[in-house]
Design an enzyme around this catalytic site. Sequence first.
Site, PDB file in Angstrom:
ATOM      1  N   ASP A  51      -4.444   2.827   0.372  1.00  0.00           N
ATOM      2  CA  ASP A  51      -4.004   1.523  -0.189  1.00  0.00           C
ATOM      3  C   ASP A  51      -3.010   1.785  -1.037  1.00  0.00           C
ATOM      4  OD1 ASP A  51      -5.861   3.216  -1.832  1.00  0.00           O
ATOM      5  OD2 ASP A  51      -5.924   1.683  -3.153  1.00  0.00           O
ATOM      6  N   GLU A  52      -2.267   0.386  -1.152  1.00  0.00           N
ATOM      7  CA  GLU A  52      -1.272   0.223  -2.109  1.00  0.00           C
ATOM      8  C   GLU A  52      -0.198   0.889  -2.108  1.00  0.00           C
ATOM      9  OE1 GLU A  52      -3.843  -2.114  -5.717  1.00  0.00           O
ATOM     10  OE2 GLU A  52      -3.696   0.135  -5.692  1.00  0.00           O
ATOM     11  N   CYS A  53       0.492   1.093  -0.901  1.00  0.00           N
ATOM     12  CA  CYS A  53       1.891   1.904  -0.918  1.00  0.00           C
ATOM     13  C   CYS A  53       3.024   0.979  -1.267  1.00  0.00           C
ATOM     14  CB  CYS A  53       1.940   2.550   0.340  1.00  0.00           C
ATOM     15  SG  CYS A  53       1.100   3.777   0.708  1.00  0.00           S
ATOM     16  N   MET A  72      -9.579   0.471  -3.217  1.00  0.00           N
ATOM     17  CA  MET A  72      -8.276   0.372  -3.579  1.00  0.00           C
ATOM     18  C   MET A  72      -8.550  -0.157  -4.935  1.00  0.00           C
ATOM     19  SD  MET A  72      -7.167  -2.977  -3.958  1.00  0.00           S
ATOM     20  CE  MET A  72      -5.682  -2.527  -4.255  1.00  0.00           C
ATOM     21  N   SER A  77      -6.332  -2.827  -7.241  1.00  0.00           N
ATOM     22  CA  SER A  77      -5.120  -3.811  -7.372  1.00  0.00           C
ATOM     23  C   SER A  77      -5.038  -4.249  -8.938  1.00  0.00           C
ATOM     24  CB  SER A  77      -5.180  -4.558  -6.462  1.00  0.00           C
ATOM     25  OG  SER A  77      -3.877  -5.448  -6.508  1.00  0.00           O
TER      26      SER A  77
END
Lengths: 684, 684
Positions: free
Chosen positions: A323-325, A1, A3
Site C-alpha cells: 500500500d501507499e507508494c 494500509m 492512510s
Amino acid sequence: MKSLEHRCSSPFHFVLISLLFASSTSSAQSAVTLDLMPLPAHVVMGAGQLPVNGSFSVELKGYTETRLVAAKERFLATLGRETGIPFGKDAQPDGATLTIQTVGASEAVQRLGEDESYKLEVTADHARLTAPNPLGVLHGLQTFLQLVRITPTGFAVPSVTIDDQPRFPWRGLMIDAGRHFMPIDVIERNLDGMEAVKMNVFHWHLSEDQGFRVESKLFPLLQEKGSNGLYYKQAQVRAVVQYAHDRAIRVVPEFDVPCHTTAWFAGYPDLASGKGPYEVETRWGVMDPAMDPTRESTYRFLDRFFGEMTALFPDAYFHIGGDECDGKEWNANPAIDAFKKAHGLKDNAALQSYFSARVQKLVAGHGKIMEGWDEVLQPDTPKDVVIQSWRGPTALAAAAKQGNRGLLSTGYYIDLNQSAAEHYLADPLAGDAASLTPDEKARILGGEATMWSEFVTPENVDSRIWPRTAAIAERLWSPQDVRDLTSMYLRLGVVSHKLQSYGLDHLSSTEPMLERMAGDPYPKALRILAAAVQPPVGYQRERLRHYDATSPLNRLIDAVPPESETAREFAEAVKAVVGGDALPGQRSEVRHWLVVWRANDARLEPGLAKSDLTAELAPVSQTLSQVASFGLEALDDLENHRTLDAGIAQRELEILKEAEKPQAVLLDMVVAPVESLVQAAAAK
Amino acid sequence: MKSLEHRCSSPFHFVLISLLFASSTSSAQSAVTLDLMPLPAHVVMGAGQLPVNGSFSVELKGYTETRLVAAKERFLATLGRETGIPFGKDAQPDGATLTIQTVGASEAVQRLGEDESYKLEVTADHARLTAPNPLGVLHGLQTFLQLVRITPTGFAVPSVTIDDQPRFPWRGLMIDAGRHFMPIDVIERNLDGMEAVKMNVFHWHLSEDQGFRVESKLFPLLQEKGSNGLYYKQAQVRAVVQYAHDRAIRVVPEFDVPCHTTAWFAGYPDLASGKGPYEVETRWGVMDPAMDPTRESTYRFLDRFFGEMTALFPDAYFHIGGDECDGKEWNANPAIDAFKKAHGLKDNAALQSYFSARVQKLVAGHGKIMEGWDEVLQPDTPKDVVIQSWRGPTALAAAAKQGNRGLLSTGYYIDLNQSAAEHYLADPLAGDAASLTPDEKARILGGEATMWSEFVTPENVDSRIWPRTAAIAERLWSPQDVRDLTSMYLRLGVVSHKLQSYGLDHLSSTEPMLERMAGDPYPKALRILAAAVQPPVGYQRERLRHYDATSPLNRLIDAVPPESETAREFAEAVKAVVGGDALPGQRSEVRHWLVVWRANDARLEPGLAKSDLTAELAPVSQTLSQVASFGLEALDDLENHRTLDAGIAQRELEILKEAEKPQAVLLDMVVAPVESLVQAAAAK
C-alpha cells in the site's frame, strides 16, 4: 494500509446519534435474551437452567488431542475467574457435567474455510457440546462461558439449544506492532479476547517505516538497525503461533513491501531506491522510501527473507502489504526511470504491478498464497491472491468480479475512534457487493478490524480494540440480519465486562492514567469530565496537533475510551425526553447529569493548572459546565411547558455550535444532545 | 505460624478510631512534604526541581554488573509507566541525567546485614545516586521513582538531598503458597511491590497441610500426591530467586515441620506418626498429623530433602516452621510414647525440642542457619537460630536475652484485616524489647508481614498485601520516631496509587468482583455499600461461617479492601464535626455521605435477590441506610443547636450497638462515627 491522506472524517457525534436512534427496528432475533456476542446462527430456548457450582466438571469424549485437553483446562480457569469458584481438574461425581464430543481432527495447520460449526445443548442437568472438529469445540466453549450468569440460586447456564456456524470464514484483527511495539503479553491477551468472540485470524503487521519487529537470522540488521531494540524473537513468534492455534486462530504475518520500508533500509540500504542514508523513521505519515523494484538483488533478498519467514509462520497466507507508494524515490532515480522505459511500464502503478507480480511468484515459490492491500490488484493478478480492502466495498466488489477473493477493512478501522454502531453496521456484502452473483459473493471472505498504532501504546491499546471489536466480530460471525443496535449495545456492555476475565485492560486502563495526569489519587472531577469527552474521529487528531513516534500518549485523549458510554446513554435519554417517550428515570437521569456537569468546572478548574498534562483542559471543563447550564435551562423550560425565547435559543445554539469543535484535541459529547434540548425548548 | 486458636480479636472499628484520632502528635519529620514511603533517614530539601521529560536519561558509573544494567532498564520502564513517557535506552545529550555511582560489588548471595545505604542528590539540572554497592543503588532508584510528580511544567523531581539507610536489616513479606497456591505472576508482582518499598526478604511458605508446593526431584510424590497439581517447578523457583536478587531481595523458603505436614504424608505416609491413610487436607485449622520424631528414617528423609532444597535456595537462612503441634498423633502412638520414656522426654514440647535439635543439625550440615517460629526456641537452642515471633514482643525479647536473634511478626499479620495504623504502630523494639541492652536489641533483626492464605486467592491477594504492607515497610526501614498517622495515611494513599505502575492489582480487583457478584456491569449502589463495609478483624470470619479450601472467595467480604478509605475519611470528618474543629467542606462531606447512604438501600435492595452472592446483603444494606438516617438527624440537631432527646438517643444507640455486629460476615464501618454523632447531639 494506514492512510493519513485518503480519508475524510465524519462529524462523529451526529453520526452516533442518528445511528443510535433512527433505526431501532430490527429483524427477528431469537436470542435477544441471551447476552451472547456474536449471536449464534440458531437458538432455541429451553426451560430451567444448569447450575455451575464447585462440582461442575467437563468431560472430553470422542476424538481428542493436546489442544482439547489444554482448552478444557483454560475453560475451567476462565470459568473460575468468571465466577470466583475454584474448579478442580477432575470430574466430580455429584455435579453437572459438560460433555464434549469431538468427531475428528482438524487440519494440522488451520485452513481457511474449515468447518467451525458446533452444537451446544444445555438442559437442567446436563450440557453437551458436539462439533465435527476441535475448532467448533473451541467456539462452543466460548459460547458456554458467555452463557454463565449469576442467579438467585448461584451461577448457572440457561437451558438452550444452539446450532452455530460463522457467516464468514475470515474474521480478523490486525495489530500494527511496527509503529508502536506491542509486547507479547499484549498480543496474547488480545488473542484471548479474539477467542472469546470467535475471531479466527490474527493479522500481525510486523514491519513499518517506524520499526522492523521480528528477528531475522538471515538478515539480522533488519531488527538490529531497524528497531529500537523492541522486536519479537523467533521463539516468541513460534509461541504466539502455537498460542493462537490453541485458540482456533490463524496467524497471518504482514511484511509490507515495497513501501513502508524505511526501517528495512536502516540495515540494508541497498534495497532502497534512494541514496540514503536511512534511519528508522520517527514521523507519522506516508514516507518516500521504497524498495528498488528494478534490481534483481531486491528479489534475491526478498526470496531468502520470505523463505525464512514462511518457515516461521505456518499459515497458507502471506501478506505483503503493497500500500501507499508515493513514487518519489522511483521518480528521482534515473536507473529506475530507464527501467520503466525499457520495460514499457508507463507509470509507477505499472512499476508496482511489475513488482507485485514478481513478489507473488516468490511467495508462491515458498508454497504460500499472497495477500495484499487494494493496490496489488491488477488485471493480470493471479486469481488466488487475496485482496484486503481499505478502499471500500466498491473496490472489494470489483476484486470479486475479477475472480479474486477479498476481505473488508473499510469500516473496521478501530484506530479512528468511530462508534461501535458504525463498525457494526459496516457489512462486507453491502454496497456494490450486495449485487454480486452468489459465486462472486463467496469470494468475499469476511473482514478485519485494523488496530493501527500511531496513537496507542501497550497501556491503552486494549481500550481501542475492545469492546468495539466484539461488535465487528458479531458482524462477521452472525447472520446478516442481526443488526439491532439497542440489542448490540446491551450485549456489548455485558461482554465487555466479561472480557475482564480474559485479562484485558480495556476497562481498567483509564483510571490510573487519570490519576497520573492529575497527580491526584482521587481525581473525581476529572473522572466526570473524562466520561463526557471523546477523541475526535478519523484523522482529525494529527491535523490538530503534531505527533511523532516519540510523543508521550499520556493525556486525556489517550485515557478516555473511543466511545463515551455516559454520553451515549445521556444522548439516548435526551432523545426520549425530547421525543416525549422518556422511560421512568430517564428525565431525572438527564437532570442529574446536567447538574453534575454544570457544577464540575468549579471543582475541577482550580487543580488543572497544577499539571502540565491537564492545564489545557481548562476550556474543555468550562465548556462542559456552560453547555450543561444551557441544557438545564432548556430542561426546566420543557418541564414547565415554557417556550425558550427564540433569540436566546439562537445565541445558545451559536455557542453550542462553537462548542462542537475540538478543544485540547477532545470532543465534548454532551453538546449535541444539549442542542436538541435547546431546540426542543425553543420549539415548544 | 498461622493460628486459628491462639488469638483474640479486637473490636476493630473502635481501635481504628482511637488510633487515628488520639495520637496526631508526632516527632519531627523533615520530609513530610515528600510523598515517600518509607521515609528516608535524612532529608534536606533544596530549591527548584529536575525535569523528567522524554530526554531524561540514566548513566551508570563506577562498578557495574548485569543486575545494575537490568535495574536501569527496569527503572526506565517503570518511569515510563509512571509518566506515560517513552524513555529511550540511550542517554540523550540534551536532557537531565541521573548519574549512578556504584563503589563496588555486593555479596554474590545477598547477606543479612549487608550495607544497603545510598545517597541521592537532586538539583535543578542533575541527579546523582551514590551507594557503596548495588543494594543501595536499587533502593535509591525506588526513592527517585517515588519522588517523580506532575507539575505545571511537566513531570519533575524536587531538589533534595537524601542520606538513607534502613533501621532494621530484615524487612520481610511472607506469602503462604500452601493453603491457596499463588502463581508465579503473583509472586513476581509482589516482589516488585516489595522492591518499591525497600523490603528485602521474601519468605516463601511452601508446604502446608493443604498443599506441598515445590517440585522435589528426589521425592516427587511430595508434589504429585501432596498438591492439586499446583506447585512450583524448580526452574520457576530459580527464576524467582534471580528475580528477587535483581531487586535486592533475599528468598527464605519455609518447609514447616514436624506439623502442618499432612500434604507430605499423602505421598510419604511413613513419615507420619499416625497410621494414615493421609490425603491433602481441605479443612482449615490446626491438624493432628505430625512427623514421627522418633524414627531415624524421618531424619534420613529430611536430610536428603533439605539437601535438595538448600541447593535450590541459595540464602543462608532456612526456615523449618516448627509451629502449632497439637501432639495428638504422638500421644496415640505407643512407640512414640515408649521413645519419650526411654529418652526422658517428659512431654510433647520436649519431644519437639528433641526434633528441632536434630533438624537444626541437618540444616547446619547443609551450611544453612535455621529459622523457626517461637516454638523452636528452647534453652539449649544454638545461638545462631533465628526466631520468628508470632507470640509477640515478650517472646521476642526473651529470645534476644537468651542470645538468639529474632524478628517480629506479631502485629504484622496482614491476613487479619487490621488497619494500616495498627500495623504501623507495632514496633519490633516496643514492649519488653524496649528495655533490652543495646547488644540484645541488636539481635532484633526486624520483622515480617505475613500473608496467610486461607482467605485469599490470586484474584484478591494483592488487595490484602497492599497498601498496608507499605506502612509496615516504613516501620522497619525508617527511624523509630517516624510515626505520625496523618502523614502516614496521606503518603500511603499516594504510594498505593504509584504501586499500580508496578503491576499490582490491589486497587483494581474490587470492581470486577462487584460486577460479577451483582451480575451487573454497573453495580453503582453495590459500590456504595462496598465502600462502607470491611471484613471483620482477627479470626472472627471463620467463627461466623464455615470455610474450607474449596470455598469460593467471591462474596463482598472478599472483594472489599481490609480497610475502608471512605469510612476512615468519614470517621475523620465526623470527629472534626463533633469536636467543633471541622475544616471547610468536612461538614458537607459528612452530610453528603449520610444522604447517599440513606438513599442507597432503596436503589440496591431490589437487585440483591437476583444473585445468590448478594442476596445475603439485604440486611447489611438496610442497616447502612438506617444508620445513615440516625446520623443525618443527629447532624441536623447539631447544626441547628438542638439537643437530641435522651430517650431517642438511648434507643438509637441500642440499635447502633446491634449494628456493630457483623452481618453477612461484614462490619458496617459507618456505625461507630454515627454513634459519636448521636452522642454529641444528645449531649448538646
